[in-house]
Design a protein around this motif. Sequence first.
Motif, PDB file in Angstrom:
ATOM      1  N   GLY A 227      -6.440  -4.685  -9.275  1.00  0.00           N
ATOM      2  CA  GLY A 227      -5.514  -5.032  -8.202  1.00  0.00           C
ATOM      3  C   GLY A 227      -6.241  -5.776  -7.095  1.00  0.00           C
ATOM      4  O   GLY A 227      -5.716  -6.738  -6.517  1.00  0.00           O
ATOM      5  N   ARG A 228      -7.457  -5.352  -6.786  1.00  0.00           N
ATOM      6  CA  ARG A 228      -8.259  -6.060  -5.774  1.00  0.00           C
ATOM      7  C   ARG A 228      -8.628  -7.463  -6.267  1.00  0.00           C
ATOM      8  O   ARG A 228      -8.705  -8.414  -5.478  1.00  0.00           O
ATOM      9  CB  ARG A 228      -9.492  -5.237  -5.419  1.00  0.00           C
TER      10      ARG A 228
ATOM     11  N   ASP B 157      -5.567  -9.469  -5.608  1.00  0.00           N
ATOM     12  CA  ASP B 157      -5.472  -9.792  -4.186  1.00  0.00           C
ATOM     13  C   ASP B 157      -6.373 -10.965  -3.822  1.00  0.00           C
ATOM     14  O   ASP B 157      -5.991 -11.839  -3.032  1.00  0.00           O
ATOM     15  CB  ASP B 157      -5.871  -8.583  -3.333  1.00  0.00           C
TER      16      ASP B 157
ATOM     17  N   ARG C 277       0.826  -1.208   0.000  1.00  0.00           N
ATOM     18  CA  ARG C 277       0.000   0.000   0.000  1.00  0.00           C
ATOM     19  C   ARG C 277       0.857   1.252   0.000  1.00  0.00           C
ATOM     20  O   ARG C 277       0.564   2.242  -0.657  1.00  0.00           O
ATOM     21  CB  ARG C 277      -0.921  -0.035   1.222  1.00  0.00           C
TER      22      ARG C 277
ATOM     23  N   THR D 278      -9.347   3.077  -9.999  1.00  0.00           N
ATOM     24  CA  THR D 278      -9.649   2.491  -8.694  1.00  0.00           C
ATOM     25  C   THR D 278     -11.118   2.122  -8.559  1.00  0.00           C
ATOM     26  O   THR D 278     -11.490   1.404  -7.621  1.00  0.00           O
ATOM     27  CB  THR D 278      -9.291   3.448  -7.548  1.00  0.00           C
TER      28      THR D 278
ATOM     29  N   ALA E 248      -2.697  -2.559  -9.370  1.00  0.00           N
ATOM     30  CA  ALA E 248      -1.971  -2.617  -8.105  1.00  0.00           C
ATOM     31  C   ALA E 248      -2.939  -2.891  -6.971  1.00  0.00           C
ATOM     32  O   ALA E 248      -3.912  -2.171  -6.780  1.00  0.00           O
ATOM     33  CB  ALA E 248      -1.226  -1.308  -7.849  1.00  0.00           C
ATOM     34  N   GLY E 249      -2.689  -3.963  -6.223  1.00  0.00           N
ATOM     35  CA  GLY E 249      -3.512  -4.302  -5.069  1.00  0.00           C
ATOM     36  C   GLY E 249      -2.817  -3.957  -3.773  1.00  0.00           C
ATOM     37  O   GLY E 249      -1.742  -3.358  -3.758  1.00  0.00           O
ATOM     38  N   ALA E 250      -3.425  -4.359  -2.670  1.00  0.00           N
ATOM     39  CA  ALA E 250      -2.826  -4.124  -1.359  1.00  0.00           C
ATOM     40  C   ALA E 250      -1.720  -5.121  -1.075  1.00  0.00           C
ATOM     41  O   ALA E 250      -0.761  -4.819  -0.359  1.00  0.00           O
ATOM     42  CB  ALA E 250      -3.907  -4.213  -0.282  1.00  0.00           C
TER      43      ALA E 250
ATOM     44  N   THR F  73      -6.731   3.318  -2.454  1.00  0.00           N
ATOM     45  CA  THR F  73      -5.299   3.048  -2.603  1.00  0.00           C
ATOM     46  C   THR F  73      -5.026   1.749  -3.357  1.00  0.00           C
ATOM     47  O   THR F  73      -3.880   1.316  -3.435  1.00  0.00           O
ATOM     48  CB  THR F  73      -4.628   2.977  -1.219  1.00  0.00           C
ATOM     49  N   THR F  74      -6.056   1.137  -3.914  1.00  0.00           N
ATOM     50  CA  THR F  74      -5.865  -0.058  -4.734  1.00  0.00           C
ATOM     51  C   THR F  74      -6.690   0.067  -6.003  1.00  0.00           C
ATOM     52  O   THR F  74      -7.738   0.726  -6.026  1.00  0.00           O
ATOM     53  CB  THR F  74      -6.305  -1.337  -3.987  1.00  0.00           C
TER      54      THR F  74
ATOM     55  N   PHE G  57       2.234   2.115  -3.384  1.00  0.00           N
ATOM     56  CA  PHE G  57       1.265   2.370  -4.455  1.00  0.00           C
ATOM     57  C   PHE G  57       1.081   3.867  -4.679  1.00  0.00           C
ATOM     58  O   PHE G  57       0.796   4.618  -3.758  1.00  0.00           O
ATOM     59  CB  PHE G  57      -0.059   1.714  -4.076  1.00  0.00           C
TER      60      PHE G  57
ATOM     61  N   ALA H  83       0.839  -6.943  -7.092  1.00  0.00           N
ATOM     62  CA  ALA H  83       0.604  -6.116  -8.270  1.00  0.00           C
ATOM     63  C   ALA H  83       0.869  -6.956  -9.499  1.00  0.00           C
ATOM     64  O   ALA H  83       1.474  -8.025  -9.426  1.00  0.00           O
ATOM     65  CB  ALA H  83       1.510  -4.887  -8.269  1.00  0.00           C
TER      66      ALA H  83
END
Length: 437
Positions: free
Chosen positions: A158-159, A162, A16, A145, A183-185, A153-154, A19, A188
């Motif tokens: 990206g989610r 995850d 995170r 997002t 990009a995930g938490a 923030t992801t 990111f 990526a």
Amino acid sequence: MIMNEPLSSRVSPLTRRRFLAFSGVAAAGALAVGATRVRWSDLLTAAAQTPLDPAAGVLVMVTLYGGNDGLNTVVPAGDPAYASARAELAYAESDVLDLGEGLGLNPGLAGLHELWAGKELAVLRGVGYPDPDRSHFRSMAIWQTASPQTAATTGWLGRWLDAGGDDPLRAVSLDALIPPMLAGAKTAAASFPVSGLRLPKDALGRSMALLGGAAASDGVWQARVAKSVADLQQAARVLGPAAGGTAGPTNSPVPSPSAGGADADPDEQSKGASAGGQGELAAQLETVASLIELGVPTRVYSVSLGGFDTHSDERATQQRLLTELDGALSGFYRRLQGSDRGRQVVTAVYSEFGRRVRANSGDGTDHGTAGPMFVLGRGVSGGFYGAEPSLTDLDDGDLKAGLDFRSVYATLLAQVLGSEPEPLLGGWDRRVDGLLS
């Protein structure tokens, strides 16, 4: 040379804190920090060990950076209000490629028009989100997002990464940097930039054939350099034109504060190229097609084309860019129809916003709101989706969005990637009825 670490040496996934979101999230550095750049050998190994299921859906996201003018893409040439608002910038009905309902495609989109005639292209009209933001950075953050109301923030994909584990090869960016949507938490996407595959054609290029051979006396780093050269040569042989293209330098695919600044190419600035990457989209998509055909187990690919910030000289600039888009997309589509894996691919095209209805004094348009999306590929039911925005019932001079982009994302997640949209889209689960079968 490709100087990337192999997947096995990747010790720190994108977190995170690493990111970089356009929405103002504090970040320790560039988005590429901590992200995984993969080598050709990594992809080839993955294809051999865990090949892509021929029945699995594959999603290709095409980002048009800079805010593509939707009204000169899907052109309401039959509406008198259009010509009145745009004067010299407007296309006549005889100029555009007829879609029906008083609309036509930009003349640069002849290949997509053929797909439309075969009911293989979906045109989604008036796509946007509530309370639109006209900033490149904030609006692109919202699209990537899928969080219009609050900063996230992801990325939406990206989610998805995850939720499926920590394998970065499930998604691959063909850009130099990984876009925020991938990009995930916890992890990526992988990065496999096309610009890193070009071989020089001079004496240095000829010498590279000698540098790629292994020697027993090589130290660790010498062996790694030799291996990277050999990987590059193998990728160029297998991927052909996509690897050996003549594209010029590729800018960041993510708009940055310096894009179009004092160091930018003035010729590119005058063409409206200041708001995004200028990589060769055809080369990116040729590479994607090759990876799919080889069975690389990637389910999501990201490619991009920049230059759509057309505040001046829009008509020529945008038509040139749309012609590039058209050639890349239609060639990609035709190629994929020749393989079982290729026929499982859905491609979606979007931009961060459309443009103002009325032209400005420079024969261009300023930042606006809603615009069209294109979707083509497996199971797509061609035709119009969403109502055509009114050119007279405006919101402070801008089009009113009638179709929320999260409904498109929900449809892609559910019907291409086989995932439940609600937990990935902040509780959103409305879909575009009939878009995909």
